[in-house]
Design an enzyme around this catalytic site. Structure first.
Site, PDB file in Angstrom:
ATOM      1  N   GLY A  42       0.814  -1.213   0.000  1.00 34.98           N
ATOM      2  CA  GLY A  42       0.000   0.000   0.000  1.00 34.98           C
ATOM      3  C   GLY A  42       0.846   1.262   0.000  1.00 34.98           C
ATOM      4  O   GLY A  42       1.400   1.636   1.028  1.00 34.98           O
ATOM      5  N   LEU A  43       0.966   1.872  -1.172  1.00 34.78           N
ATOM      6  CA  LEU A  43       1.681   3.153  -1.267  1.00 34.78           C
ATOM      7  C   LEU A  43       0.765   4.215  -1.889  1.00 34.78           C
ATOM      8  O   LEU A  43       0.534   5.268  -1.306  1.00 34.78           O
ATOM      9  CB  LEU A  43       2.963   2.985  -2.104  1.00 34.78           C
ATOM     10  CG  LEU A  43       3.801   4.253  -2.297  1.00 34.78           C
ATOM     11  CD1 LEU A  43       4.390   4.733  -0.968  1.00 34.78           C
ATOM     12  CD2 LEU A  43       4.937   4.011  -3.298  1.00 34.78           C
ATOM     13  N   THR A  44       0.199   3.900  -3.074  1.00 32.10           N
ATOM     14  CA  THR A  44      -0.618   4.877  -3.806  1.00 32.10           C
ATOM     15  C   THR A  44      -1.888   5.225  -3.035  1.00 32.10           C
ATOM     16  O   THR A  44      -2.537   4.359  -2.453  1.00 32.10           O
ATOM     17  CB  THR A  44      -0.989   4.281  -5.185  1.00 32.10           C
ATOM     18  OG1 THR A  44       0.216   4.076  -5.909  1.00 32.10           O
ATOM     19  CG2 THR A  44      -1.904   5.195  -5.971  1.00 32.10           C
ATOM     20  N   SER A  79       1.705   9.756  -8.555  1.00 29.39           N
ATOM     21  CA  SER A  79       3.093  10.041  -8.937  1.00 29.39           C
ATOM     22  C   SER A  79       3.844  10.778  -7.832  1.00 29.39           C
ATOM     23  O   SER A  79       5.067  10.850  -7.870  1.00 29.39           O
ATOM     24  CB  SER A  79       3.117  10.883 -10.219  1.00 29.39           C
ATOM     25  OG  SER A  79       2.633  10.133 -11.307  1.00 29.39           O
ATOM     26  N   ARG A  97       9.916  -2.776 -10.703  1.00 25.03           N
ATOM     27  CA  ARG A  97      10.034  -2.202 -12.050  1.00 25.03           C
ATOM     28  C   ARG A  97      11.026  -3.006 -12.889  1.00 25.03           C
ATOM     29  O   ARG A  97      10.862  -3.143 -14.099  1.00 25.03           O
ATOM     30  CB  ARG A  97      10.517  -0.745 -11.950  1.00 25.03           C
ATOM     31  CG  ARG A  97       9.473   0.190 -11.406  1.00 25.03           C
ATOM     32  CD  ARG A  97      10.096   1.501 -10.956  1.00 25.03           C
ATOM     33  NE  ARG A  97       9.073   2.404 -10.443  1.00 25.03           N
ATOM     34  CZ  ARG A  97       9.352   3.527  -9.784  1.00 25.03           C
ATOM     35  NH1 ARG A  97      10.607   3.875  -9.539  1.00 25.03           N
ATOM     36  NH2 ARG A  97       8.370   4.297  -9.366  1.00 25.03           N
ATOM     37  N   GLY A 105      -5.664  -8.444 -38.286  1.00 24.78           N
ATOM     38  CA  GLY A 105      -6.894  -7.931 -38.882  1.00 24.78           C
ATOM     39  C   GLY A 105      -8.042  -7.983 -37.888  1.00 24.78           C
ATOM     40  O   GLY A 105      -7.850  -7.771 -36.696  1.00 24.78           O
ATOM     41  N   GLU A 119       3.512   1.714 -11.110  1.00 27.19           N
ATOM     42  CA  GLU A 119       4.930   1.633 -10.725  1.00 27.19           C
ATOM     43  C   GLU A 119       5.748   2.713 -11.418  1.00 27.19           C
ATOM     44  O   GLU A 119       6.851   2.484 -11.899  1.00 27.19           O
ATOM     45  CB  GLU A 119       5.492   0.249 -11.067  1.00 27.19           C
ATOM     46  CG  GLU A 119       4.585  -0.856 -10.612  1.00 27.19           C
ATOM     47  CD  GLU A 119       5.203  -1.735  -9.572  1.00 27.19           C
ATOM     48  OE1 GLU A 119       6.363  -1.522  -9.210  1.00 27.19           O
ATOM     49  OE2 GLU A 119       4.488  -2.641  -9.091  1.00 27.19           O
TER      50      GLU A 119
END
Lengths: 390, 246
Positions: A135-137, A143, A249, A345, A369
């Protein structure tokens, strides 16, 4: 016995060890047998295939670089990358589940946890008996994670955690969450929050057009009592979660090559079989241009990422180098998915082929990330010495 | 149960095959090698199942040079206890059978197992020759194998049916499809294979009675012409004028 052969234009396999190739082949065989046949169905139903957790663990996908004493196989960084590549060749959502478990849960506990925390959590996370999330965001801080609002207070014999996190992979089924929050001195620390702690909930987020076979949720903390022994004491400040993201990352950089390889492979086969104007469409220059550019870009990404793996093994890879690889490879993969979709296609939009699923998945990968643009600014800052974030 | 399983290194079935030295040698450049599927999926896995049920040990044996080690390591990762490599190129069936028989003689194996053939040369000779050299009974192409006491019951697929055979142990057998299910080596197996013994043994002097003179690839398939089912006249004309069969 029709086996996928890696597209290996520059004979990169010669740089791998016998054991790395064996590990790759084993995971590839497992995924082909157990995951490839079901993934489209789970993706369409937006369901996570829980039954593959045990298999992913058995084939080393959870914490491959965690030492044997903590239940991991103690592999090197290039092997970690190879595993992520194979997983994402099947689906980015499956790779995301393993990335989060490895780099964002096991890695911080291994690097910044106490010996008791390592012994308590890592062996169970390695076998998949316990699943984790990171849990960071937050809703208003993506950002700019340093601006986070989640906080914890020292209440003497425990901490009290309040706040919320968003877009958290694995959250709905995670047994533990490594949560980053600020203390009274505005310093960021990691806390291990366990499922069942009073005031902690993890509702699933629905309606994603991407990573549909991966479970995503929120983490909500309302006066959650967290035992003091659940604080990760080894490192604090924004650098702590960012170092975990470096590891993740790096895995994404490899994973994206997997998605690109699958799309290229499918486009190459399809173009040799699909007849238009009385000949295979692979005979036409515009199709060959697309295919030739795809294999060129895949080969460049393979070389970039392998070298990055060597630097990671030596402990010399910088965050900026990892940013460059993540950004380059995900964009490369997205472009290849789109071009491959065109080569197929109308069939390219059907779920008989995987390119559009990969493409939709990578729209998340290019954002999470560290967004594509933020990684560019990291490179910009690295070469000029001037941060351009604000 | 003490079981010896013969393991061969063969090109992956998706390999592009080419030859060198004026078509007298198979060109190994760029080829990915695998364990011969009949050796791995059926003989080795059934041997491991027998060991798991009855106790004992499974050893693999390979006649090959050092470049066979990766496939031997895979056999160890799948679960074999240890491995032997006779350090020689397996160029001739009798030579190869002699190497295996020489190693196995006096070691007290209850079963010596082979795949029914290797998928590269499809010779199906080595198992039978090794049995002959060891003066042991041989049952080929077995699709099931059960061991009870000092004998084994095998089932063989034959034209239009199947055949059940009892054989006294020790015996040599070759395994075909159906004897077991493929096992994929997991990380635990791969890690434990690091520590397992791979013994390299010098070859014995043995005769070579055959020599490969040349190889050739099958002729390329000719193109298929699709004819509209509503146009039988065109079909007849093509059969008459192009194929010249009517």
């Amino acid at each position: 016995m029709d086996r996928f052969q890696s597209h290996d234009y520059y004979l990169m396999d010669e740089l791998l060890t016998e054991e790395q190739i064996l590990i790759r082949e084993a995971l590839r065989a497992y995924l082909k047998k157990e995951v490839s046949p079901i993934i489209e169905d789970y993706y369409e139903r937006a369901a996570f295939p829980y039954q593959i957790i045990e298999g992913l663990a058995q084939y080393g996908c959870f914490g491959p670089y965690i030492p044997e004493e903590y239940g991991g196989p103690g592999l090197d960084q290039i092997t970690y990358g190879i595993l992520m590549q194979e997983l994402e060749r099947v689906d980015s959502g499956v790779r995301s589940t393993a990335s989060v478990q490895s780099s964002l849960v096991m890695y911080p506990i291994w690097k910044y946890g106490t010996e008791e925390q390592r012994r308590k959590y890592l062996p169970k996370l390695a076998t998949g008996e316990m699943m984790g999330c990171f849990g960071l965001t937050e809703p208003d801080f993506g950002s700019n994670p340093g601006g986070m609002l989640s906080r914890f207070e020292d209440q003497g014999d425990h901490y009290v955690l309040n706040g919320s996190k968003m877009w958290i992979s694995n959250a709905p089924f995670a047994d533990v969450a490594v949560v980053w929050a600020k203390d009274e001195a505005d310093r960021i620390h990691g806390l291990i929050v366990e499922k069942g702690m009073e005031g902690f909930s993890a509702p699933e987020m629905k309606g994603k057009h991407s990573l549909r076979a991966s479970a995503t949720g929120e983490l909500l903390f309302s006066n959650v009592k967290v035992p003091k022994e659940n604080l990760l004491p080894g490192r604090s400040g924004l650098g702590a979660p960012l170092s975990c993201l470096d590891s993740a990352r790096y895995g994404i950089a490899w994973g994206a090559i997997g998605a690109a390889m699958d799309c290229y492979d499918s486009a190459l086969r399809y173009s040799k079989e699909r007849i238009q104007f009385d000949k295979p469409i692979a005979s036409f220059q515009l199709i060959q241009k697309k295919l030739a550019e795809m294999i060129t870009e895949i080969t460049k990404a393979q070389l970039l990422t392998f070298r990055l793996g060597q630097l990671r093994n030596e402990g010399r890879a910088t965050s900026a180098q990892i940013s460059m690889a993540k950004r380059n490879n995900v964009e490369m993969a997205l472009n290849i998915c789109r071009e491959a979709r065109q080569i197929h296609g109308a069939m390219g939009v059907s779920n008989e082929y995987s390119c559009m699923r990969h493409m939709a998945n990578l729209e998340s990968v290019v954002t999470y990330e560290g967004t594509h643009d933020i990684h560019l600014l990291i490179t910009g800052m690295d070469i000029t010495g001037i941060p351009a974030f604000q | 149960m003490k079981i010896l399983v013969a393991i061969s290194k063969v090109p992956d079935s998706t390999s592009k095959i080419s030859f060198k030295d004026n078509n007298t040698q198979f060109d190994e450049a760029g080829i990915q090698f695998i364990v011969n599927p009949y050796d791995e999926w059926y003989a080795l896995v059934r041997a491991l199942e027998l060991k798991e049920n009855l106790g004992g040990a499974v050893t693999t044996i390979t006649v090959g040079e050092a470049n066979a080690d990766p496939v031997i390591r895979k056999a160890l990762a799948i679960g074999a206890d240890d491995a032997v490599r006779i350090d020689a190129e397996p160029v001739d069936a009798l030579f190869t059978a002699n190497q295996i028989a020489s190693f196995a003689r006096d070691k007290g194996y209850d079963l010596i197992m082979f795949g029914k053939e290797t998928i590269n040369y499809n010779g199906s000779q080595v198992g039978a020759m090794a049995a002959g050299l060891l003066d042991l009974p041989y049952v080929s192409n077995a699709s099931s194998l059960e061991v009870s006491g000092s004998s084994a019951r095998l089932e063989r697929d034959i034209q239009g049916g199947s055949q059940v055979i009892d054989v006294d142990l020790p015996a040599v057998i070759s395994a075909s499809k159906g004897m077991a299910e493929q096992r994929i080596p997991n990380m635990k197996g791969i890690m434990s294979a690091r520590k397992k013994k791979l013994e390299v043994v010098a070859p014995i002097e043995a005769p070579r009675h055959t020599e490969v003179l040349s190889y050739s690839l099958p002729e390329a398939k000719s193109e298929v012409k699709l004819i509209d089912p509503d146009n039988p006249t065109e079909l007849i004309e093509l059969l008459h004028k192009e194929a010249k069969v009517i």
